[in-house]
Design a protein around this motif. Structure first.
Motif, short mmCIF file in Angstrom:
data_model
loop_
_atom_site.label_atom_id
_atom_site.label_comp_id
_atom_site.label_asym_id
_atom_site.label_seq_id
_atom_site.Cartn_x
_atom_site.Cartn_y
_atom_site.Cartn_z
N CYS A 126 0.91 -1.38 -0.02
CA CYS A 126 -0.03 0.01 -0.08
C CYS A 126 0.84 1.20 -0.04
N TYR A 127 1.89 1.41 1.00
CA TYR A 127 2.84 2.47 1.02
C TYR A 127 4.03 2.03 0.65
N CYS A 128 4.82 2.74 -0.17
CA CYS A 128 6.16 2.34 -0.65
C CYS A 128 7.19 3.45 0.09
N THR A 129 8.17 3.09 0.76
CA THR A 129 9.06 3.73 1.55
C THR A 129 10.21 4.27 0.36
N PRO A 130 10.81 5.30 0.63
CA PRO A 130 11.82 5.71 -0.26
C PRO A 130 12.90 4.60 -0.76
N GLN A 131 13.28 3.93 0.42
CA GLN A 131 14.28 2.82 0.27
C GLN A 131 13.63 1.69 -0.80
N ALA A 132 12.28 1.34 -0.55
CA ALA A 132 11.73 0.50 -1.20
C ALA A 132 11.50 0.86 -2.69
N ALA A 133 11.23 2.28 -3.06
CA ALA A 133 11.04 2.93 -4.29
C ALA A 133 12.45 2.63 -4.96
N ASP A 134 13.44 3.04 -4.23
CA ASP A 134 14.89 2.87 -4.98
C ASP A 134 15.24 1.42 -5.57
N GLU A 135 14.72 0.43 -4.75
CA GLU A 135 15.09 -1.00 -4.79
C GLU A 135 14.15 -1.40 -6.01
N ILE A 136 12.80 -1.09 -6.04
CA ILE A 136 12.13 -1.56 -7.12
C ILE A 136 12.51 -0.64 -8.43
N ARG A 137 12.97 0.42 -8.55
CA ARG A 137 13.42 0.97 -9.78
C ARG A 137 14.69 0.13 -10.07
N ARG A 138 15.60 0.05 -9.04
CA ARG A 138 16.80 -1.01 -9.59
C ARG A 138 16.43 -2.09 -10.22
N ARG A 139 15.43 -2.70 -9.68
CA ARG A 139 15.07 -4.18 -10.31
C ARG A 139 14.56 -4.27 -11.52
N ILE A 140 13.76 -2.97 -11.87
CA ILE A 140 12.95 -3.04 -13.21
C ILE A 140 14.02 -2.11 -14.10
N ARG A 141 15.02 -1.81 -13.80
CA ARG A 141 16.13 -0.92 -14.64
C ARG A 141 16.50 -1.39 -15.94
N PRO A 142 16.51 -2.82 -15.92
CA PRO A 142 17.12 -3.47 -17.24
C PRO A 142 15.79 -3.67 -18.62
N TYR A 143 14.56 -3.08 -18.11
CA TYR A 143 13.60 -3.73 -18.79
C TYR A 143 12.85 -2.18 -19.15
N SER A 144 12.32 -2.58 -20.53
CA SER A 144 11.61 -1.10 -21.22
C SER A 144 10.15 -1.08 -20.58
N PRO A 145 9.92 0.15 -20.66
CA PRO A 145 8.34 0.61 -20.30
C PRO A 145 7.65 0.04 -21.28
N TYR A 146 8.00 -0.19 -22.53
CA TYR A 146 7.10 -0.42 -23.79
C TYR A 146 7.05 -1.98 -23.96
N GLY A 147 6.08 -2.37 -22.68
CA GLY A 147 5.73 -3.76 -22.60
C GLY A 147 4.53 -3.80 -21.76
N ILE A 148 4.22 -5.12 -21.33
CA ILE A 148 2.93 -5.37 -20.75
C ILE A 148 3.56 -6.07 -19.48
N HIS A 149 2.97 -5.30 -18.34
CA HIS A 149 3.50 -5.40 -16.91
C HIS A 149 2.45 -5.96 -15.91
N PHE A 150 2.62 -7.04 -15.47
CA PHE A 150 1.51 -7.39 -14.41
C PHE A 150 2.15 -7.28 -13.09
N ILE A 151 1.30 -6.23 -12.21
CA ILE A 151 2.43 -5.63 -11.17
C ILE A 151 1.37 -6.03 -9.81
N ASP A 152 0.73 -7.40 -9.75
CA ASP A 152 0.27 -7.81 -8.41
C ASP A 152 -1.04 -7.23 -8.18
N SER A 153 -1.14 -7.03 -6.68
CA SER A 153 -2.68 -6.36 -6.22
C SER A 153 -2.51 -4.91 -6.49
#
Length: 251
Positions: free
Chosen positions: A38-65
């Motif tokens: 529900c809430y995303c801490t700044p540290q979590a946001a940085d880590e999520i960005r790091r994990r999706i860094r290799p991938y393009s936004p021009y795709g189909i993304h299923f992002i859970d609940s």
């Protein structure tokens, strides 16, 4: 070339589904990241960005609940050209943040409008009319809203068919809570669209706009009620499968 399909696993819910099995997909495990529900801490946001860094936004993304709908904002940050957001959601996701500095599933659209320099307008489809009342006036100039009630009026569909082509592309974000409970089961209040109507709307917009990427959320959050989870997961799995096939056919 078909767009890349990304499965972002925060809650392990996709382990109960198999809609993605017969297509090429990338599994991004985010289940070990603290501070994401529900809430995303700044540290979590940085880590999520790091994990999706290799991938393009021009795709189909299923992002859970829907608890993780704010992840859409991270995908949109990666878009390097002006664009509009086409949002299908039963909620506006434009609430004032309860905790300053924390991105949430309830305020991510407002935050994106504030911070994403390439986001021009938000086209919001499917909320109850009451959802628009709480949107602050400064944001309304950049909003185009079609409520659930308006979609029940024939005149709305006449106007939709008369839509002019957009010179700017769109990023599409779908929360399955916009659907009725026959087509989706979520842990939030839900709207009244059917899946065929959602696909009809997608087709109308896609015929007039270049689509950059798509994300889909609205899974039933996994918990200890295994038998109930199976029922909810089966319904969502079928709708995810149909949506994925629809999006891949039109890619």
């Amino acid at each position: 070339m078909k767009p890349q399909t990304i499965i972002m696993d925060f809650s392990h819910v996709y382990e109960q589904e198999d809609f993605y099995r017969n297509t090429r997909f990338v599994w991004v495990d985010c289940s070990d990241i603290a501070g994401t529900s529900c809430y995303c801490t700044p540290q979590a946001a940085d880590e999520i960005r790091r994990r999706i860094r290799p991938y393009s936004p021009y795709g189909i993304h299923f992002i859970d609940s829907g608890d993780y709908h704010y992840v859409s904002a991270f995908w949109m940050e990666k878009i390097e050209e002006p664009f509009h957001l086409l949002l299908f959601d039963y909620h506006s996701d434009m609430q004032p943040p309860k905790f300053p500095g924390l991105l949430s599933c309830g305020c991510w659209v407002q935050r994106a409008m504030d911070e994403n320099r390439n986001l021009r307008q938000v086209w919001m489809v499917g909320p109850d009319e009451s959802a628009f009342a709480g949107i602050a006036q400064p944001y309304r100039r950049r909003l185009q809203c079609i409520s659930l009630q308006a979609l029940q009026e024939q005149q709305t569909w006449v106007q939709l068919h008369r839509l002019q082509s957009s010179r700017l592309p769109v990023y599409v974000s779908i929360d399955k809570d916009v659907l009725n409970t026959y087509f989706a089961r979520t842990d939030w209040s839900q709207g009244g669209l059917s899946l065929p109507v959602l696909e009809k709307l997608l087709g109308l917009f896609e015929s007039r706009c270049r689509v950059l990427g798509v994300d889909v959320c609205g899974e039933w959050k996994a918990d200890a009620r295994f038998l109930l989870n199976q029922e909810e997961a089966a319904i969502n799995n079928q709708s995810n499968l149909e949506l994925l096939r629809f999006l891949l056919r039109r890619a």
